[in-house]
Design a protein around this motif. Structure first.
Motif, PDB file in Angstrom:
ATOM      1  N   VAL A   8       0.599  -1.033  -0.006  1.00 60.01           N
ATOM      2  CA  VAL A   8      -0.209  -0.004   0.151  1.00 60.01           C
ATOM      3  C   VAL A   8       0.810   1.277   0.098  1.00 60.01           C
ATOM      4  O   VAL A   8       0.353   2.311  -0.245  1.00 60.01           O
ATOM      5  N   LYS A   9       2.076   1.163   0.179  1.00 58.35           N
ATOM      6  CA  LYS A   9       2.917   2.487   0.482  1.00 58.35           C
ATOM      7  C   LYS A   9       2.973   3.170  -0.981  1.00 58.35           C
ATOM      8  O   LYS A   9       3.336   4.429  -0.740  1.00 58.35           O
ATOM      9  N   VAL A  10       2.841   2.702  -2.084  1.00 53.39           N
ATOM     10  CA  VAL A  10       2.818   3.278  -3.306  1.00 53.39           C
ATOM     11  C   VAL A  10       1.608   3.936  -3.577  1.00 53.39           C
ATOM     12  O   VAL A  10       1.400   5.017  -4.434  1.00 53.39           O
ATOM     13  N   LEU A  11       0.483   3.867  -2.818  1.00 53.11           N
ATOM     14  CA  LEU A  11      -0.825   4.587  -2.803  1.00 53.11           C
ATOM     15  C   LEU A  11      -0.620   6.024  -2.380  1.00 53.11           C
ATOM     16  O   LEU A  11      -0.367   6.262  -1.316  1.00 53.11           O
ATOM     17  N   ASP A 100     -14.551  -2.058  -4.608  1.00 58.24           N
ATOM     18  CA  ASP A 100     -13.400  -1.983  -5.595  1.00 58.24           C
ATOM     19  C   ASP A 100     -12.107  -1.660  -5.024  1.00 58.24           C
ATOM     20  O   ASP A 100     -11.316  -1.031  -5.335  1.00 58.24           O
ATOM     21  N   PRO A 101     -11.640  -2.737  -4.020  1.00 64.25           N
ATOM     22  CA  PRO A 101     -10.429  -2.688  -3.368  1.00 64.25           C
ATOM     23  C   PRO A 101      -9.300  -3.145  -4.406  1.00 64.25           C
ATOM     24  O   PRO A 101      -9.444  -3.908  -5.213  1.00 64.25           O
ATOM     25  N   LYS A 102      -8.265  -2.463  -4.080  1.00 58.32           N
ATOM     26  CA  LYS A 102      -6.978  -2.668  -5.025  1.00 58.32           C
ATOM     27  C   LYS A 102      -6.285  -3.911  -4.263  1.00 58.32           C
ATOM     28  O   LYS A 102      -5.552  -4.751  -4.894  1.00 58.32           O
ATOM     29  N   ILE A 103      -6.134  -4.133  -2.866  1.00 56.11           N
ATOM     30  CA  ILE A 103      -5.752  -5.185  -2.183  1.00 56.11           C
ATOM     31  C   ILE A 103      -6.897  -5.761  -1.271  1.00 56.11           C
ATOM     32  O   ILE A 103      -7.502  -5.090  -0.635  1.00 56.11           O
ATOM     33  N   ILE A 182      -3.700 -14.671   3.215  1.00 57.27           N
ATOM     34  CA  ILE A 182      -3.576 -14.526   1.859  1.00 57.27           C
ATOM     35  C   ILE A 182      -3.756 -13.056   1.502  1.00 57.27           C
ATOM     36  O   ILE A 182      -4.687 -12.383   1.810  1.00 57.27           O
ATOM     37  N   ILE A 183      -2.795 -12.515   0.631  1.00 58.10           N
ATOM     38  CA  ILE A 183      -2.871 -11.103   0.079  1.00 58.10           C
ATOM     39  C   ILE A 183      -2.870 -11.004  -1.401  1.00 58.10           C
ATOM     40  O   ILE A 183      -2.121 -11.736  -2.255  1.00 58.10           O
ATOM     41  N   GLY A 184      -4.166 -10.487  -1.839  1.00 59.72           N
ATOM     42  CA  GLY A 184      -4.361 -10.315  -3.144  1.00 59.72           C
ATOM     43  C   GLY A 184      -4.373  -9.099  -3.836  1.00 59.72           C
ATOM     44  O   GLY A 184      -5.023  -8.155  -3.032  1.00 59.72           O
ATOM     45  N   LYS A 185      -4.216  -8.866  -4.948  1.00 61.27           N
ATOM     46  CA  LYS A 185      -4.019  -7.405  -5.708  1.00 61.27           C
ATOM     47  C   LYS A 185      -4.817  -7.612  -7.058  1.00 61.27           C
ATOM     48  O   LYS A 185      -4.520  -8.593  -7.579  1.00 61.27           O
ATOM     49  N   ARG A 186      -5.272  -6.453  -7.416  1.00 59.01           N
ATOM     50  CA  ARG A 186      -6.013  -6.469  -8.787  1.00 59.01           C
ATOM     51  C   ARG A 186      -4.949  -5.502  -9.687  1.00 59.01           C
ATOM     52  O   ARG A 186      -4.259  -4.664  -9.161  1.00 59.01           O
TER      53      ARG A 186
END
Length: 186
Positions: A8-11, A100-103, A182-186
């Motif tokens: 998340v630090k890039v957001l 609409d989560p990114k993560i 589990i960590i998922g990303k779009r």
């Protein structure tokens, strides 16, 4: 926590939704506090009396709602909450996707390969005796049948079917061997 922080630090701004937070979201929310300098957090649980949240000391209080959150969240955290939902996991994640989560982070139990004896030893005696009494009236068989419904692979498949790419997943060791994230990303 470190893996989530890296993601998340890039957001520019991080809106965090604690999905299924329970009556005391500080237990979960504080795990994700200060991940990002411009972070806003909301705890959501439709099954909790709103007055329960008022008992939390103000310095620990996270904004909380019993109504389905509207709007976009960058990060949705499901911290040992999805196994309480009767819907199929793929449908629950589809519902979460309305934000609409990114993560998406799922921390859960996987008792799918456990014996009832293992379950009683690790879950009922160490981690959730209150849940056993409150939700299952002390009926260990009923609690066991409920908790073996979904495996880590079921959650992972549900994430992937909803368009998430798994960034990281881990299973606990020792007494935590039936826990995973589990960590998922779009």
């Amino acid at each position: 926590r470190d893996a989530i922080g890296t993601a998340v630090k890039v957001l520019p701004l991080v809106r965090v939704l604690d999905y299924g937070a329970g009556s005391d979201p500080r237990n979960h929310g504080l795990l994700f506090a200060d991940l990002h300098p411009k972070q806003r957090m909301l705890a959501y649980d439709p099954n909790v009396d709103p007055q329960a949240h008022e008992a939390i000391p103000l310095k620990y209080r996270i904004p909380w709602t019993a109504e389905k959150p509207k709007g976009r969240f960058d990060l949705v955290v499901c911290h040992f909450s999805l196994h309480h939902i009767e819907q199929q996991q793929v449908d629950v994640i589809r519902e979460i996707d309305q934000n609409d989560p990114k993560i998406l982070v799922i921390a859960e139990f996987d008792f799918s390969g456990a014996t009832k004896e293992d379950f009683a030893e690790t879950f009922a005696s160490q981690m959730a005796s209150e849940e056993l009494e409150t939700l299952f009236g002390g009926d260990l068989d009923k609690c066991f049948r409920f908790h073996v419904r979904y495996s880590r692979e079921d959650y992972k498949k549900a994430m992937e079917e909803n368009g998430y790419r798994v960034l990281r997943e881990e299973t606990g060791q020792g007494a935590a061997r039936y826990m995973f994230y589990i960590i998922g990303k779009r």
